[in-house]
Motif scaffolding. Sequence first.
Motif, PDB file in Angstrom:
ATOM      1  N   LEU A   1      -8.015   1.988  -1.381  1.00 11.81           N
ATOM      2  CA  LEU A   1      -6.709   1.622  -1.779  1.00 11.81           C
ATOM      3  C   LEU A   1      -7.203   0.248  -0.732  1.00 11.81           C
ATOM      4  O   LEU A   1      -7.498   0.085   0.423  1.00 11.81           O
ATOM      5  CB  LEU A   1      -5.710   2.006  -1.235  1.00 11.81           C
ATOM      6  CG  LEU A   1      -4.941   2.851  -2.043  1.00 11.81           C
ATOM      7  CD1 LEU A   1      -3.313   3.176  -1.284  1.00 11.81           C
ATOM      8  CD2 LEU A   1      -4.604   2.370  -3.425  1.00 11.81           C
TER       9      LEU A   1
ATOM     10  N   ALA B   1      -5.489  -3.608   0.549  1.00  7.63           N
ATOM     11  CA  ALA B   1      -4.291  -4.502   0.379  1.00  7.63           C
ATOM     12  C   ALA B   1      -5.035  -5.880  -0.121  1.00  7.63           C
ATOM     13  O   ALA B   1      -5.835  -6.367   0.037  1.00  7.63           O
ATOM     14  CB  ALA B   1      -3.942  -4.604   1.778  1.00  7.63           C
TER      15      ALA B   1
ATOM     16  N   LEU C   1       0.949  -1.317   0.167  1.00 10.60           N
ATOM     17  CA  LEU C   1      -0.171   0.219   0.057  1.00 10.60           C
ATOM     18  C   LEU C   1       0.822   1.240  -0.196  1.00 10.60           C
ATOM     19  O   LEU C   1       0.605   2.429  -0.585  1.00 10.60           O
ATOM     20  CB  LEU C   1      -0.744   0.085   1.185  1.00 10.60           C
ATOM     21  CG  LEU C   1      -1.771  -1.041   1.275  1.00 10.60           C
ATOM     22  CD1 LEU C   1      -2.765  -1.027   2.512  1.00 10.60           C
ATOM     23  CD2 LEU C   1      -2.852  -1.061  -0.049  1.00 10.60           C
TER      24      LEU C   1
END
Length: 331
Positions: A204, A206, A166
């Motif tokens: 975002l 992971a 990330l």
Amino acid sequence: MTDIAPHGLHHVTAIASDPQRNVDFYTQVLGLRLVKQTVNFDAPDTYHLYYGDHTGAPSTLLTFFPWRAVPPGRNGAGLTTATAFSIPPESLGWWQRRLAELSVDADSPTSRDGEEVLRLRDPDGLVLDLIASPGDGRSGWDGAAGVPAEHAVRGLHSVTMSEAQLEPTQRLLTELLSMQPAGEAGTRSRFTMTGPDGGTVVDLEADRSGRGLQAGGTVHHIAFRAPDQATQARWREQLVEAGLRVTEIIDRRYFTSIYFREPGGVLLEIATDQPGFTVDEPLLELGQRLKLPPWLEPDRDQIAAALPPIRLDHTGPHERPAPAKQPEAEV
Ligand code: ZN
């Protein structure tokens, strides 16, 4: 520090297989307007189809390259793994019923980080989220048969980028593209932009499942908004100074564009708001015929002959009227 601050998402571009099935789904099921029928300027043997609101305003656009023989892709790290649209909060149940009636591959609504999300997949498996969004001032397209204006999809809400790591991507979004961190939940972190319309969110996620495979039913790239060409040119210089490999400014007819990759591999674009889709046909006639940029116009006959025909009045598989009853056989 830079002053690169995109005004939200401009468009998302994904890969489809059959163009007719793509048109039928996005116009007749999701109720978006086909605002441009053109070709992939870099590979003119393929359509580029644009869907959005009545004008194809930036922040409402989802576009496709339909490659007929493309194998299915697989979501995973390094890809944009979900594209979210905003719908009015009171429309969630209506959409759930509609998708069920039309046998669309959809999940039951879930609550995710305080938002109600209805996840579905298009006929190529592209993951779409309808997110109940209070206070979205965009009107969407009110001309779609079967989707009343009050329930119309308003425009893009967000994208989800999946990354094995990330931090490098986070740094690009915050330090280079001036996005604001807006909270974390589980494996997701949210970043926001400031823009005049919606579509100002990047999530975002992971993803340790391995790299995705970009092919049918996956996102090709995402584009952010630059207000004008002078700003775009300045942003380009700053991206180059920051060490990124950025394309020259490319004329995409309906906007100008630059492209670069973020550290996780997702292809990003910055596109201008102008000139928009009425540059080569009137607002009322958007999307009805094949439009080519001036530099491809000399090859129109050859290009058109290589493209499968698209019917806009086509009654798709989802809304085909029940067959007329056969008259009873005479006995
Ligand atoms: Zn693009």
